[in-house]
Design an enzyme around this catalytic site. Structure first.
Site, PDB file in Angstrom:
ATOM      1  N   HIS A  98      34.199  45.041  48.203  1.00 21.00           N
ATOM      2  CA  HIS A  98      34.825  45.460  49.455  1.00 21.00           C
ATOM      3  C   HIS A  98      35.326  44.278  50.289  1.00 21.00           C
ATOM      4  CE1 HIS A  98      31.506  44.192  52.097  1.00 21.00           C
ATOM      5  NE2 HIS A  98      30.738  44.501  51.044  1.00 21.00           N
ATOM      6  N   HIS A 107      43.971  34.487  39.505  1.00 20.04           N
ATOM      7  CA  HIS A 107      43.420  35.037  38.265  1.00 20.04           C
ATOM      8  C   HIS A 107      41.905  35.129  38.425  1.00 20.04           C
ATOM      9  CE1 HIS A 107      43.044  34.682  33.575  1.00 20.04           C
ATOM     10  NE2 HIS A 107      42.366  35.708  34.069  1.00 20.04           N
TER      11      HIS A 107
END
Length: 134
Positions: A98, A107
């Site tokens: 979250h 990446h």
């Protein structure tokens, strides 16, 4: 779909396209694993419309925001209010919890996990199996 790239990463991208039954023929996708090289391709092809690809086995919160040209791979979890930039790779079996913020061309490598509230800057690589806390 116009696929830019033909290496190992591109082969996985093709699998995601096939599994997701993506039909956006007028879109492009940069299937280049190297963050810097991917950014150069995006700059050189800034006139294209880019697809966002999500593997059907990924779990992505409805409140997450995922930028154009980003791929979310198999077995990945993206939680509530996460914001993922453009042309990112959220790789196999990773998690973005979250309220995380990922810049463009990031990446998140296979098996890497970001706890809630982590910020990852543009072009960064979070390596295989890495763990990051705010």
């Amino acid at each position: 779909m116009r696929l830019i790239g033909n290496g190992g990463h591109a082969s996985v991208v093709r699998d995601v396209i096939r599994r997701s039954r993506y039909s956006g023929d007028n879109h492009a996708f940069i299937a280049v694993g190297n963050n810097f090289a991917r950014s150069l391709e995006a700059d050189a092809n800034n006139f294209l419309t880019y697809a966002t690809l999500i593997d059907p086995s990924a779990v992505v919160s409805e409140s997450a925001k995922i930028g154009a040209g980003t791929i979310v791979m198999a077995g990945t979890v993206v939680q509530a209010n996460a914001v993922i930039g453009r042309h990112c790779i959220v790789n196999t079996g990773s998690s973005v919890d979250h309220d995380c913020q990922l810049g463009d061309f990031v990446h998140i490598a296979p098996g890497a996990h970001l706890c809630g509230g982590v910020t990852v800057g543009e072009g960064a690589l979070v390596g295989v199996g890495a763990r990051a806390v705010p």
